[in-house]
Design an enzyme around this catalytic site. Structure first.
Site, short mmCIF file in Angstrom:
data_model
loop_
_atom_site.label_atom_id
_atom_site.label_comp_id
_atom_site.label_asym_id
_atom_site.label_seq_id
_atom_site.Cartn_x
_atom_site.Cartn_y
_atom_site.Cartn_z
CE1 TYR A 184 -3.48 -2.67 0.53
CE2 TYR A 184 -4.65 -0.65 1.07
CZ TYR A 184 -4.67 -1.98 0.72
OH TYR A 184 -5.86 -2.61 0.56
CE LYS A 199 2.04 -17.67 -2.87
NZ LYS A 199 1.18 -18.88 -2.96
CG ASP A 210 -7.99 -4.74 1.43
OD1 ASP A 210 -8.95 -4.25 2.05
OD2 ASP A 210 -7.92 -4.76 0.19
C1 IPM Z 1 -10.35 -1.29 3.77
C2 IPM Z 1 -10.67 -0.72 2.42
C3 IPM Z 1 -9.55 0.22 1.99
C4 IPM Z 1 -8.26 -0.58 1.95
C5 IPM Z 1 -9.81 0.92 0.64
C6 IPM Z 1 -11.12 1.69 0.64
C7 IPM Z 1 -8.68 1.79 0.23
O1 IPM Z 1 -10.88 -1.73 1.51
O2 IPM Z 1 -10.23 -0.51 4.74
O3 IPM Z 1 -10.25 -2.51 3.88
O4 IPM Z 1 -7.94 -1.20 0.93
O5 IPM Z 1 -7.56 -0.60 2.97
MG MG Z 2 -10.85 -3.68 2.30
#
Ligand code: IPM
Ligand code: MG
Length: 360
Positions: free
Chosen positions: A141, A190, A246
């Site tokens: 991210y 992984k 996520d």
């Molecule tokens: C979450 C959401 C977010 C993420 C998005 C909206 C950017 O899916 O909080 O899980 O990917 O972290």
């Molecule tokens: Mg999410």
């Protein structure tokens, strides 16, 4: 005084936050909690109003609070694949990173009366109680990413990198949390392919030396995705990276019947936290009274638990939600034959009414 920043965001964000604020207002007045809350724009609405998804001013207001309550961000209006246009999701990334919220807790519980709302068979759902501990400020991210146009072709890359200290602090938090649960941590990676996963596994093992009372096992993410559906009851605390967390937390949400039920807490070492439902802004059902406010109400409960140390109030909210579900009330996402369909506002009112009974 306890300051809270309320950031409704986009789509159903405004509707679900309104229900939480009803509860917050009631608790504040009846228990003299001395909470003061202010509102601000984030996400798409902030792009419209301020030209950016998160202003420095909003960020500063959050920094000067004890906690942040967030709805959801995003919507088709701001969707674009152009790398230069601002995206609502950047607000979330900015808040998480700038506020140092490296640990995201996503509890998944089964409410007995909702077993039939799950797409899984009843017998695999018994006693499911999982906590996903997702690393939130590192990994793919936040790694370097780029789009390159060269010799008539275009390519793009994203980087998944972890440093030892980032893995160490999230592992510590997972082991400590597991201590107050079923004392079992499954670290998901992984490591058969990714070098950063091999480092992840090494560090998790070394941190585990301090937590010998906790059982630790490791699982590859593809297998974990399968095991969550096959036998979710085998998990207690799942410790994993940003992107794996996520994906797995959305999957885990469906075990409980609806993504509209799952709260989350994003924390750092002190008591500061940001609390939000794990679902998105659901623009397709915006303004129709269909949104389920429960995930946000339970996020508010987590705020009382983690940022204010008021376990008593947290469990009162959770109990009230349980009662309302026991009594057969359902928003559209969890509605089944024989139950009572209620809208977003009615669900909030019902929880408030139960809360009032509990507080009498
Ligand atoms: C979450 C959401 C977010 C993420 C998005 C909206 C950017 O899916 O909080 O899980 O990917 O972290
Ligand atoms: Mg999410």
């Amino acid at each position: 005084m306890n300051k809270i920043m309320v950031l409704p965001g986009d789509g159903i964000g405004t509707e679900i936050i309104a229900e939480s604020v009803k509860i917050l207002k009631y608790l504040n007045e009846s228990f003299n909690l001395d909470i003061e809350y202010g509102y601000d724009y984030v996400g798409g609405i902030s792009i419209d109003k301020n030209g950016t998804p998160l202003t420095g001013e909003t960020l500063d207001k959050c920094k000067n609070s004890k906690a942040v309550l967030l709805g959801a961000v995003g919507g088709p209006k701001w969707d674009s694949t152009d790398p230069d246009s601002p995206r609502p999701e950047e607000a979330l990334m900015g808040l998480r990173k700038e506020l140092g919220l490296f640990a995201n807790l996503r509890p998944v519980k089964i409410y007995k009366p909702l077993v039939s709302a799950s797409t899984l068979k009843k017998d695999v759902l018994e006693d499911v109680d999982v906590l996903v501990v997702r690393e939130l400020t590192g990994g793919i991210y936040f790694g370097e990413r780029k789009r390159i146009k060269e010799g008539g072709s275009t390519s793009a890359y994203d980087t998944m990198a972890y440093s030892d200290y980032e893995i160490k602090r999230i592992a510590e938090l997972a082991f400590q949390t597991a201590r107050s649960r079923n004392k079992k941590v499954t670290s998901v990676d992984k490591a058969n392919i990714l070098e950063n996963s091999r480092l992840w596994r090494e560090i998790v093992c070394s941190v585990h030396k301090k937590y010998r009372d906790i059982e630790l096992n490791h699982m590859y993410v593809d297998n974990a995705a399968m095991q969550l559906i096959r036998n979710p009851g085998q998990f207690d605390t799942i410790l994993t990276s940003n992107i794996f967390g996520d994906i797995l937390s959305d999957e885990a949400a469906m075990i409980s019947g609806s993504i509209g039920l799952l709260p989350s807490a994003s924390l750092r070492e002190d008591k500061f936290g940001m609390y939000e439902p794990i679902h998105g802004s659901a623009p397709d059902i915006q303004g129709q009274g269909k949104a389920n406010p429960i995930a946000t109400l339970l996020s508010l409960a987590m705020m009382f638990r983690y940022s204010f140390g008021m376990e008593n109030i947290a469990s009162k909210i959770e109990c009230s939600v349980g009662k309302v579900l026991d009594n057969g009330n359902r928003t559209a996402d969890i509605y089944t034959d024989g139950t009572k369909l209620v809208n977003t506002g009615e669900m909030g009112d019902l929880v408030l009414a139960e809360l009032k009974k509990l507080s009498d």
